[in-house]
Design an enzyme around this catalytic site. Structure first.
Site, PDB file in Angstrom:
ATOM      1  CE1 TYR A   1      -3.371  -2.181   5.499  1.00 33.68           C
ATOM      2  CE2 TYR A   1      -3.238   0.058   4.650  1.00 33.68           C
ATOM      3  CZ  TYR A   1      -3.258  -1.531   4.503  1.00 33.68           C
ATOM      4  OH  TYR A   1      -3.669  -1.767   3.076  1.00 33.68           O
TER       5      TYR A   1
ATOM      6  CB  THR B   1      -0.952  -0.010   1.160  1.00 34.17           C
ATOM      7  OG1 THR B   1      -1.395   1.558   1.522  1.00 34.17           O
ATOM      8  CG2 THR B   1      -0.131  -0.074   2.523  1.00 34.17           C
TER       9      THR B   1
HETATM   10  N1  UFG Z   1     -12.940  11.432   3.355  1.00 32.51           N
HETATM   11  C1  UFG Z   1     -14.067  12.289   3.795  1.00 32.51           C
HETATM   12  N2  UFG Z   1     -15.154  11.980   3.950  1.00 32.51           N
HETATM   13  C2  UFG Z   1     -15.500  10.687   4.299  1.00 32.51           C
HETATM   14  C3  UFG Z   1     -14.502   9.601   3.899  1.00 32.51           C
HETATM   15  C4  UFG Z   1     -13.307  10.062   3.565  1.00 32.51           C
HETATM   16  O1  UFG Z   1     -13.566  13.535   3.511  1.00 32.51           O
HETATM   17  O2  UFG Z   1     -16.637  10.344   4.599  1.00 32.51           O
HETATM   18  C5  UFG Z   1     -11.645  11.857   2.865  1.00 32.51           C
HETATM   19  C6  UFG Z   1     -10.666  11.499   3.837  1.00 32.51           C
HETATM   20  O3  UFG Z   1     -10.356  12.405   4.943  1.00 32.51           O
HETATM   21  C7  UFG Z   1      -9.427  11.524   2.892  1.00 32.51           C
HETATM   22  C8  UFG Z   1      -9.962  11.127   1.389  1.00 32.51           C
HETATM   23  O4  UFG Z   1     -11.305  11.212   1.490  1.00 32.51           O
HETATM   24  O5  UFG Z   1      -8.643  12.839   2.659  1.00 32.51           O
HETATM   25  C9  UFG Z   1      -9.611   9.610   1.195  1.00 32.51           C
HETATM   26  O6  UFG Z   1      -9.986   8.948   2.256  1.00 32.51           O
HETATM   27  P1  UFG Z   1     -10.129   7.336   2.230  1.00 32.51           P
HETATM   28  O7  UFG Z   1     -10.617   6.796   3.473  1.00 32.51           O
HETATM   29  O8  UFG Z   1     -11.125   6.821   1.066  1.00 32.51           O
HETATM   30  O9  UFG Z   1      -8.516   6.543   1.799  1.00 32.51           O
HETATM   31  P2  UFG Z   1      -7.437   7.235   2.478  1.00 32.51           P
HETATM   32  O10 UFG Z   1      -6.554   7.825   1.585  1.00 32.51           O
HETATM   33  O11 UFG Z   1      -7.218   7.486   3.890  1.00 32.51           O
HETATM   34  O12 UFG Z   1      -6.668   5.640   2.647  1.00 32.51           O
HETATM   35  C10 UFG Z   1      -6.336   4.977   1.563  1.00 32.51           C
HETATM   36  C11 UFG Z   1      -6.666   3.448   1.921  1.00 32.51           C
HETATM   37  C12 UFG Z   1      -5.897   2.809   2.957  1.00 32.51           C
HETATM   38  C13 UFG Z   1      -4.346   3.176   2.443  1.00 32.51           C
HETATM   39  C14 UFG Z   1      -4.075   4.764   1.969  1.00 32.51           C
HETATM   40  C15 UFG Z   1      -2.787   4.793   1.293  1.00 32.51           C
HETATM   41  O13 UFG Z   1      -8.039   3.277   2.352  1.00 32.51           O
HETATM   42  O14 UFG Z   1      -6.170   1.505   3.083  1.00 32.51           O
HETATM   43  O15 UFG Z   1      -5.177   4.963   1.093  1.00 32.51           O
HETATM   44  O16 UFG Z   1      -2.602   5.813   1.044  1.00 32.51           O
HETATM   45  F1  UFG Z   1      -3.685   2.969   3.572  1.00 32.51           F
END
Ligand code: UFG
Length: 348
Positions: free
Chosen positions: A145, A121
């Site tokens: 993670y 990841t």
């Molecule tokens: N977000 C919102 N509202 C929501 C959900 C998410 O604003 O209801 C935002 C988050 O704060 C973030 C973006 O959308 O800024 C993306 O969030 P995600 O949870 O979809 O994904 P992440 O970037 O946090 O994490 C993903 C994977 C992880 C991995 C990571 C690697 O979910 O497993 O990318 O960069 F580790």
């Protein structure tokens, strides 16, 4: 035709992989404990060993299967993948994501399976700097993670150096969307991912309208932070279609199978498009493709979020010939939504 082991093959990414492999005439052997995966996600003809990677009975069944019909290689997707859960239960993540990976690799060595691919990841990079992240960007995971995956990577690289297997590690960016043919998709109900949640919000909205519900509480999306130093104040991510992730594995698999020598080093590849989108852009896209203007509220920052993540995948393209087929945010949102509507129709 080859026989390939796919651990976590009943899960989100693993099931897309199984369909791609079967579509190319390969046979798949799946190990999955069905903790988050679903047996219905598997293509017909798949052999499923139900249980945890590394459990004694699964190791015995794997050896038996290999003796019956040898495996050409292994793709290891089985893992725990919730950042929030990893903060509460770090030991669980090190056991599942690090230790089980190394135990599986060791067993595959004993069985003389010639190549191994690890699902990793972009979370291994943590806070990133620069425009596009290359594989040699410093690693500094911001969560247990990411740390558990990084330790699996490091252990696997040491392991690869001491043997003759060909080993590849794929670091995915923000995986989203569903199989355009709707054979599988993201079915985990407690997902925290932005595009999955936005698709669920649309479906909840549509269901509310269909039932004539007059609740004053309507399904809503919350933006986690609007004061980031980006063009619209929200975080940027490199969303990559899950079928392109599967395609990247196929490209790497072919290059591993065609290579006759072992480099005694694991090759690391980023998988993403290099085109980041903001949270606001993603939500607008989902509203656009669905025609549902669900309410959006602006909330505080979510702990642990990094400002910008975008991928440089030139190494993957140059070394394996991988070319993305679905690099289109609209298509990602459309397929995620189509899958969510299917799931909802099943539970009506
Ligand atoms: N977000 C919102 N509202 C929501 C959900 C998410 O604003 O209801 C935002 C988050 O704060 C973030 C973006 O959308 O800024 C993306 O969030 P995600 O949870 O979809 O994904 P992440 O970037 O946090 O994490 C993903 C994977 C992880 C991995 C990571 C690697 O979910 O497993 O990318 O960069 F580790």
């Amino acid at each position: 035709m080859s026989r390939i082991l796919v651990t976590g093959g009943a899960g989100y990414i693993g099931s897309h992989m199984c369909w791609e492999l079967v579509g190319r005439g390969h046979e798949v052997l799946v190990i999955d404990d069905l903790s988050t995966g679903h047996e219905q996600a598997l293509p017909p003809g798949t052999t499923l060993l139900r249980g945890q990677v590394g459990a004694p009975e699964i190791a015995a069944a794997l050896a038996h299967e290999h003796a019956r019909s040898p495996l050409a290689g292994a793709m290891h997707f089985a893992a725990k993948a919730r950042v929030d859960e990893s903060v509460r239960f770090p030991d669980l993540y090190f056991e599942h994501n690090t230790q089980q990976t190394l135990r599986l690799a060791q067993q595959l060595r004993e069985l003389k399976v010639p190549w191994f691919m690890l699902s990793s990841t972009a979370a291994v990079y943590g806070n990133t700097s620069g425009e596009l992240i290359r594989e040699d960007h410093p690693v500094a995971p911001a969560s247990p993670y990411g740390e558990s995956k990084l330790r699996a990577e490091l252990g696997l690289r040491d392991w690869a150096a001491s043997g003759g297997e060909r080993v590849a590690i794929l670091r995915y960016f923000n995986v989203a969307g569903a199989d355009p043919e709707m054979r599988t998709g993201q079915s985990t109900p407690q997902a925290t991912h932005l595009i999955k949640l936005a698709a669920q919000t649309v479906v909840a909205f549509e269901r509310g309208q269909a039932s004539g519900a007059s609740s004053s509480v309507s399904p809503t999306m919350q933006i986690h932070g609007t004061d980031y130093p980006t063009h619209d104040g929200t975080c940027l991510r490199d969303y990559v279609h899950v079928s392109d992730i599967a395609g990247a594995h196929l490209a790497v698999m072919e290059s591993l199978m065609n290579s006759t020598t072992s480099s005694r080093d694991a090759r690391v590849f980023n998988v993403g498009y290099g085109q980041p989108y903001s949270v606001r852009e993603v939500l607008a896209c989902m509203q656009d493709v669905s025609g549902v203007k669900f309410p959006i509220v602006e909330g505080p920052r979510r702990e642990g979020d990094v400002v910008r993540v975008a991928c440089d995948s030139r190494r993957l393209q140059a070394e394996t010939g991988w070319a993305p087929r679905f690099a289109d945010l609209k298509l990602i949102c459309q397929t995620a939504l189509a899958w969510e509507r299917r799931l909802a129709a099943r539970t009506l």
